[in-house]
Write a protein that holds these residues in place. Structure first.
Motif, PDB file in Angstrom:
ATOM      1  N   ALA A 186       0.811  -1.230   0.000  1.00  0.00           N
ATOM      2  CA  ALA A 186       0.000   0.000   0.000  1.00  0.00           C
ATOM      3  C   ALA A 186       0.840   1.274   0.000  1.00  0.00           C
ATOM      4  O   ALA A 186       0.356   2.335  -0.365  1.00  0.00           O
ATOM      5  N   ILE A 217      -3.308   4.848  -6.852  1.00  0.00           N
ATOM      6  CA  ILE A 217      -3.249   5.488  -5.527  1.00  0.00           C
ATOM      7  C   ILE A 217      -3.229   4.445  -4.407  1.00  0.00           C
ATOM      8  O   ILE A 217      -2.708   4.716  -3.317  1.00  0.00           O
ATOM      9  N   GLN A 275      -7.357  -4.562   3.746  1.00  0.00           N
ATOM     10  CA  GLN A 275      -6.309  -3.777   3.108  1.00  0.00           C
ATOM     11  C   GLN A 275      -6.235  -4.132   1.633  1.00  0.00           C
ATOM     12  O   GLN A 275      -6.319  -5.318   1.276  1.00  0.00           O
ATOM     13  N   ASP A 277      -3.783  -4.172  -0.246  1.00  0.00           N
ATOM     14  CA  ASP A 277      -2.586  -4.938  -0.656  1.00  0.00           C
ATOM     15  C   ASP A 277      -2.570  -6.373  -0.129  1.00  0.00           C
ATOM     16  O   ASP A 277      -1.582  -7.084  -0.300  1.00  0.00           O
ATOM     17  N   CYS A 362     -18.621   4.385  -1.528  1.00  0.00           N
ATOM     18  CA  CYS A 362     -18.188   5.198  -0.386  1.00  0.00           C
ATOM     19  C   CYS A 362     -19.070   4.957   0.829  1.00  0.00           C
ATOM     20  O   CYS A 362     -19.031   5.708   1.802  1.00  0.00           O
ATOM     21  N   ARG A 381     -11.549   0.136  -2.842  1.00  0.00           N
ATOM     22  CA  ARG A 381     -11.104   0.155  -1.438  1.00  0.00           C
ATOM     23  C   ARG A 381     -11.913  -0.813  -0.587  1.00  0.00           C
ATOM     24  O   ARG A 381     -13.133  -0.872  -0.717  1.00  0.00           O
ATOM     25  N   PHE A 383     -11.337  -0.766   2.856  1.00  0.00           N
ATOM     26  CA  PHE A 383     -10.953  -0.292   4.188  1.00  0.00           C
ATOM     27  C   PHE A 383     -12.024  -0.606   5.225  1.00  0.00           C
ATOM     28  O   PHE A 383     -13.209  -0.728   4.900  1.00  0.00           O
ATOM     29  N   LEU A 384     -11.580  -0.649   6.469  1.00  0.00           N
ATOM     30  CA  LEU A 384     -12.458  -0.861   7.624  1.00  0.00           C
ATOM     31  C   LEU A 384     -13.610   0.146   7.585  1.00  0.00           C
ATOM     32  O   LEU A 384     -13.389   1.348   7.522  1.00  0.00           O
ATOM     33  N   ARG A 386     -15.715   0.852   5.252  1.00  0.00           N
ATOM     34  CA  ARG A 386     -15.931   1.554   3.980  1.00  0.00           C
ATOM     35  C   ARG A 386     -17.363   1.378   3.452  1.00  0.00           C
ATOM     36  O   ARG A 386     -17.898   2.253   2.797  1.00  0.00           O
ATOM     37  N   SER A 390     -17.622  -1.608  10.767  1.00  0.00           N
ATOM     38  CA  SER A 390     -16.221  -2.036  10.679  1.00  0.00           C
ATOM     39  C   SER A 390     -16.096  -3.558  10.736  1.00  0.00           C
ATOM     40  O   SER A 390     -15.007  -4.096  10.572  1.00  0.00           O
TER      41      SER A 390
ATOM     42  N   ASP B  17      -5.720   4.602   7.340  1.00  0.00           N
ATOM     43  CA  ASP B  17      -6.257   5.337   6.191  1.00  0.00           C
ATOM     44  C   ASP B  17      -7.197   6.447   6.645  1.00  0.00           C
ATOM     45  O   ASP B  17      -7.639   6.470   7.802  1.00  0.00           O
ATOM     46  N   ASN B  62       2.915   4.831   6.338  1.00  0.00           N
ATOM     47  CA  ASN B  62       1.814   5.160   5.420  1.00  0.00           C
ATOM     48  C   ASN B  62       0.604   5.764   6.115  1.00  0.00           C
ATOM     49  O   ASN B  62      -0.530   5.496   5.734  1.00  0.00           O
TER      50      ASN B  62
END
Lengths: 414, 164
Positions: A186, A217, A275, A277, A362, A381, A383-384, A386, A390, B17, B62
């Motif tokens: 990442a 990104i 994540q 990655d 989103c 994404r 992510f937690l 998202r 969570s 993040d 990061n």
């Protein structure tokens, strides 16, 4: 010594003939994009800075996409402020329900090869698909660009990514970029440009390149770059000039490193919770039960993505306990998919077709999930939190993998 | 003369993040102050209420990756956080923080050596000391110092426009 793509592009833009990576230069901005979440903040900062006019209203694009249609009581305020801002400063490029910002910026012709473009969104890296330097910024810097037409940038180091050969069936550009992010990690391309080349990339559609530029990104990259070719020119409705063709990295340029992939060796991939990655082959997770599938976003909500999914679900039905949400990236794509029967096929299989926009990506609307649920999604994404709480597990995948999962209700190879 | 301060720290991991710093569902609240109770909520819902003005966040590599949302550094600043010290920062967050005058310090070795509640002493541009150990830290690049010295980008632009 030769030059990298980004060095050449910024030399053209700034007129500094010997500009090189590591130099801090003032770039002249060709276009900016501001989306609905950040418009009120840009307006506030712009006026606080004491500006009274926008440097070039024709170069500014406002796009309402994250909050369309409104899903929370505070949302419509953003659109009202956007409308007032546009009227006050003479902005005419305003898209109020036409689709996702990154799709529209290229689709509606706002970005051309060689341009320098900034947007108030991290996935602004997308426009590298047509050979533009584009990157995400915050609303304070956007306000300063609206006043000055310029922004300082450090010319980034470049990681060269070469992909050669023919991708196996059901392996898409999404699988390529997921593999790359997994290998880089990442933060592996932080502050760098990712320069893509090789026969696999040359054979890709602009839409497929867009998927890869969009996710640059997620490895921390400042930008992604694809050399403009005939396909780019056709997509951007411009003539492919000799000048545009020079926008590529020289073999003897100063690269941070070069990564090579052979397309035949790539497989369908998943980014595992939470994540981007954490990449594993789909084959290793087959059979894991899922609750929902999301096909859409600026990463994979284009016509070719919807068609790929439609071909897989055609004549079949979505698994009984799975909600299959399909969100075209733009109104244009929605209409094309309606016209050619793609939406018909998806709906007949049991998909829920939603309005074009950012939608579920989103986590604000249209299918948010709760504790213990698992979703396979084509966006960028995982992510937690998202897409809901969570404790939701988000697996990122290609449209082909997503469609195969929708039919079985389990993680499944396409 | 370099500024020196002592602070209590909150220790976080790698790849924090900006969706964690402030989730998308709260981004349309009217003010950044309204968003502060939800800071870090996906990861540690109780943290926003525990952070006291003057505290410091220490994280791994990061920090601030993901979304470009500038509310992330603004929310951290609104909580009264004095500085974020991380192994490395994601680039959009880095620019946004500088433009808002939030102090960022890179120190890769620190995050694995500390835990919540530790007290650290920071000599800006020189070193960090915790529990008798000292870690050297670098100074900011010059073009960023100009923005910091102006008091952030808004103030730099106000000066340019002859307002201050």
């Amino acid at each position: 010594m030769g030059a990298t793509f980004i060095e050449k592009l910024l030399r053209r833009n700034t007129g500094i003939a010997d500009a090189k990576c590591g130099d801090i230069v003032t770039a002249n901005v060709d276009r900016v994009m501001i989306h609905d979440i950040f418009i009120p903040f840009v307006k506030e900062k712009f006026e606080e800075m004491g500006f009274t006019e926008i440097w070039d209203p024709d170069k500014v694009v406002l796009i309402y996409d994250h909050l369309v249609p409104a899903s929370q009581l505070d949302d419509p305020r953003h659109h009202r402020i956007g409308n007032e801002f546009a009227a006050k400063y003479g902005l005419t490029h305003v898209h109020r329900s036409d689709g996702i910002c990154h799709q529209l910026m290229t689709e509606a012709g706002y970005v051309k090869p060689g341009n320098v473009v900034f947007g108030t969104d991290s996935h602004t890296t997308t426009y590298g698909c047509v050979g533009a330097f584009s990157s995400g910024i915050g609303y304070t810097e956007m306000a300063s660009i609206l006043g000055t037409g310029t922004l300082w940038v450090k010319i980034p180091e470049t990681i060269k990514v070469v992909i050669d050969g023919e991708l196996p069936e059901h392996v898409t550009s999404k699988d390529v970029i997921l593999r790359l992010i997994g290998d880089l990690t990442a933060a592996g391309a932080s502050y760098c440009a990712l320069e893509f080349s090789g026969s696999t990339v040359e054979n890709m559609t602009v839409a497929s390149r867009m998927t890869m530029a969009n996710m640059a990104i997620e490895a921390g990259a400042k930008c992604a770059l694809f050399t403009p070719d005939e396909k780019t020119a056709e997509y951007c409705a411009v003539e492919l000039t000799e000048d545009m063709k020079t926008l590529s990295g020289d073999p003897d340029a100063n690269y941070l490193k070069t990564i090579h992939y052979q397309a035949e060796e790539l497989v369908p991939a998943l980014a595992c919770p939470s994540q981007v990655d954490k990449i594993r082959p789909v084959s290793e997770l087959e059979g894991l039960e899922i609750d929902q599938v999301f096909l859409g976003s600026c990463t994979n909500g284009r016509l070719e993505d919807l068609r790929t999914a439609a071909a897989i679900v055609k004549g079949k039905t979505v698994a009984p306990f799975v909600k299959f949400i399909v969100t075209p990236a733009s109104r244009k794509i929605y209409l094309e998919a309606l016209e050619d029967g793609t939406l018909d096929t998806l709906a007949a299989a049991g998909a829920i077709i939603t309005h074009p926009g950012c939608g579920l990506c989103c986590g604000r609307t249209g299918g948010i999930l709760t504790d213990g649920e698992r979703v396979v999604a084509t966006n960028n994404r995982n992510f937690l939190g998202r897409m809901g709480t969570s404790k939701v597990e988000i697996y990122l995948a290609s449209p082909a993998t997503a469609a195969a999962c929708a039919v079985t209700g389990k993680i499944t190879l396409p | 003369m370099a500024e020196t301060f002592t602070a209590r720290i909150w220790a976080l991991g790698d790849d924090i993040d900006t969706d964690i710093v402030i989730p998308t569902e709260y981004l349309a609240l009217k003010t950044v102050q309204d968003m502060t109770p939800y800071a870090f909520s996906p990861l540690r819902p109780e943290l926003a209420a525990q952070i006291q003005p003057g505290d410091v966040i220490v994280a791994g590599k990061n920090f601030g990756c993901g979304s470009s949302r500038e509310q992330a550094p603004e929310v951290i600043k609104a909580l009264g956080v004095k500085a974020v010290i991380a192994g490395s920062f994601a680039r959009i967050f880095y620019r946004n923080a500088i433009n808002n005058g939030l102090l960022l310090i890179e120190c890769p070795a620190l995050c694995t050596d500390v835990q919540d509640g530790d007290e650290i002493t920071v000599e800006v541009g020189k070193s960090i000391t915790v529990g008798g150990r000292t870690y050297p830290i670098g100074a900011l690049p010059e073009n960023l110092l100009d923005i910091i010295n102006a008091g952030g980008l808004v103030k730099a632009m106000r000066k340019r426009n002859g307002l201050d």
